[in-house]
Scaffold this active site. Structure first.
Site, short mmCIF file in Angstrom:
data_model
loop_
_atom_site.label_atom_id
_atom_site.label_comp_id
_atom_site.label_asym_id
_atom_site.label_seq_id
_atom_site.Cartn_x
_atom_site.Cartn_y
_atom_site.Cartn_z
N LYS A 284 0.86 -1.19 0.00
CA LYS A 284 0.00 0.00 0.00
C LYS A 284 0.89 1.22 0.00
O LYS A 284 2.02 1.17 0.51
CB LYS A 284 -0.86 0.02 1.27
CG LYS A 284 -2.08 0.90 1.15
CD LYS A 284 -3.22 0.15 0.54
CE LYS A 284 -4.42 1.02 0.28
NZ LYS A 284 -5.59 0.16 -0.06
N ASP B 76 -7.18 4.21 -4.39
CA ASP B 76 -7.79 4.11 -3.06
C ASP B 76 -8.38 5.50 -2.81
O ASP B 76 -8.64 6.22 -3.78
CB ASP B 76 -6.73 3.70 -2.00
CG ASP B 76 -7.36 3.27 -0.67
OD1 ASP B 76 -7.81 2.14 -0.57
OD2 ASP B 76 -7.42 4.09 0.27
#
Ligand code: NDP
Ligand code: 2IT
Length: 449
Positions: A130, A170
């Site tokens: 991430k 995201d």
């Protein structure tokens, strides 16, 4: 004397907190998993001796870098960029990029850790990562977004690639940002490869990637309801957020017979007791994705309630889909949902419910799909985008719809198999264990690395 399981969990958690001071979101995400895994590995000495959980909670690598860019007024601006490469035991690192002023290392470490289990659950060969930045895209011009994305990718590209690490979107990163970042990656490397997912359809993107996370969260909800002999038909559905995940969760919930009564953004929630129908949902999609406006415009347009500064959990609902951000459902909110008769929660966002709220759901034995299972449809279709890019082909929409539905139903099965507790299915425990086993066995095969 041998330590009890509770003492082992406490000792593990103390060590984690000592090594990662102040990283509260990371502590929270790991504690939730440790609570399932430490009891599970009691009679599995190899996993314990080889310190699999300890290794999973220590990212393979963290990259932190400066991102300089120039705003429209000619000022020099400085942000911080990150990529957390948590674990690549079962495939290249894979996971989104978040652009939001609240981004910290703790948040990205929690997300990368969760992603490792989520990606394993999809059954596809993807490790967990991430990244993102504390850059705030709100109120920025398209040119400012472009300059930021180009500068961010100028550094990030050294660390990614189709067989190394494949970022996606995201919070704050959608099709526009992926386009700018892919353009810069291609320019710097002179390579046209699937180094990012969530790309535009014209340059290697996959059909249904945009919709996949929201659709998947509703399929998970529907699968749980069906396994319990129930259905979505006629259920009042409370949804938070009005971004990529929330909008397509709303669409799918409506298609499967639910009545969506709320959506929200960081300024507040709207309550529409009549249900957000197709026309109202297209208004919302235009408001949020084209005009990038605030949600009270919906309330003004359709004469519904707007609760300024409030989340939607006080609204009467049968099922809830938190689709905005982490820790957006407190213990108090969870108790309010239960008091109002909510029978199922499917988490579109990552870690949206505080641990005490999750404990309340489990104690009340409602149907609860944790984020790493419920929102895995997004990264699953990202995995399908990677396959299409490698093979230089594009699959048809119906094929992808079937694949997504099947992947979500397999995830439901895997969680149910590992989470059965008498008549009740603890999907949280099931998701943690099922996600863990595949990664753990791969790590065992590699020895001590
Ligand atoms: P978007 O940026 O498209 O939308 C985010 C939504 O949540 C917006 O309505 C935003 O409101 C709201 N929101 C964000 N932060 C906060 C906050 N701190 N407080 C209140 N509201 C907030 O993001 P996504 O829809 O892509 O992501 C939503 C969640 O789903 C995140 O947890 C993400 O990690 C998760 N997720 C996303 C996937 C994807 O494919 N995109 C896949 C799996 C999970 P506002 O616009 O006012 O900021
Ligand atoms: O949290 C997530 O699963 C995502 N933001 C999607 C990641 C991806 O690689 O598609």
């Amino acid at each position: 004397m041998a330590q009890s399981v509770e003492e082992q969990i406490q000792q593990f958690q103390n060590g984690l907190e000592r090594r990662n001071p102040g990283e509260t979101e990371f502590h929270q995400a790991v504690a939730e998993v440790a609570g399932s895994i430490i009891p599970f590995i009691q009679d599995k000495p190899l996993y314990r001796e080889m310190r699999i959980l300890e290794r999973l909670a220590e990212p393979d690598r963290i990259i932190i870098f400066r991102v300089c860019w120039e705003d429209d007024a000619g000022n020099t601006r400085v942000n911080r960029g990150y990529r957390v490469q948590n674990n690549n035991a079962i495939g290249p690192y894979k996971g989104g990029l978040r652009f939001h002023p609240s981004v910290t290392l703790s948040i990205l470490k929690f997300l990368a850790f969760e992603q490792t289990f989520k990606n394993s659950l999809t059954g596809l060969p993807m490790g967990g990562g991430k990244g993102g930045s504390d850059f705030n895209p709100k109120g920025k011009s398209d040119n400012e977004i472009m300059r930021f994305c180009q500068s961010f990718m100028t550094e990030l590209r050294r660390h990614i690639g189709p067989d190394i690490d494949v970022p996606a979107g995201d919070i704050g990163v959608g099709a526009r940002e992926i386009g700018y970042m892919f353009g810069q990656y291609k320019r710097l490397t002179n390579e046209f490869t699937g180094s990012l997912t969530g790309k535009g359809l014209e340059f290697g993107g996959s059909l249904i990637r945009t919709e996949a996370t929201g659709y998947g969260a509703v399929y998970m909800l529907d699968n749980m309801l069906q396994a319990a002999g129930n259905s979505l038909d006629g259920k009042r559905v409370a949804i938070s957020g009005s971004g990529n995940v929330a909008l397509y969760a709303a669409e799918k919930a409506r298609h499967l017979g639910g009545k969506v009564v709320s959506l929200s953004d960081s300024s507040g929630s709207i309550y529409d007791p009549e249900g957000i129908d197709e026309e109202k949902l297209s208004y919302m999609v235009d408001l949020k994705t084209v005009r990038r406006g605030r949600i009270d415009e919906y309330a003004k347009e359709f004469g519904t309630e707007f609760y300024a500064g409030k989340r939607p959990w006080h609204i009467q609902c049968d099922v809830a889909l938190p689709c905005a951000t982490q820790n957006e459902v407190s213990l108090k909110d969870a108790k309010t949902l239960l008091k109002n008769g909510c029978i199922a929660v499917s988490e579109g966002a990552n870690m949206p419910t505080e641990q005490a709220g999750i404990d309340a759901y489990l104690e009340a034995k409602i149907l609860f799909a944790p984020s790493k299972a419920a929102n895995a449809g997004g990264v699953a279709v990202s995995g399908l985008e990677m396959s299409q890019n490698s093979a230089r082909i594009s699959w048809k929409e119906e094929e992808l719809q079937d694949l997504l539905r099947n992947i979500m139903s397999d995830i439901h099965e895997r969680c149910a198999e590992n989470g059965r507790e008498g008549d009740y299915i603890n999907y949280l425990r099931g998701a943690n264990i099922a996600g863990f086993i595949k990664v753990a066995d791969a790590m065992l095969a590699f020895g001590i690395v």
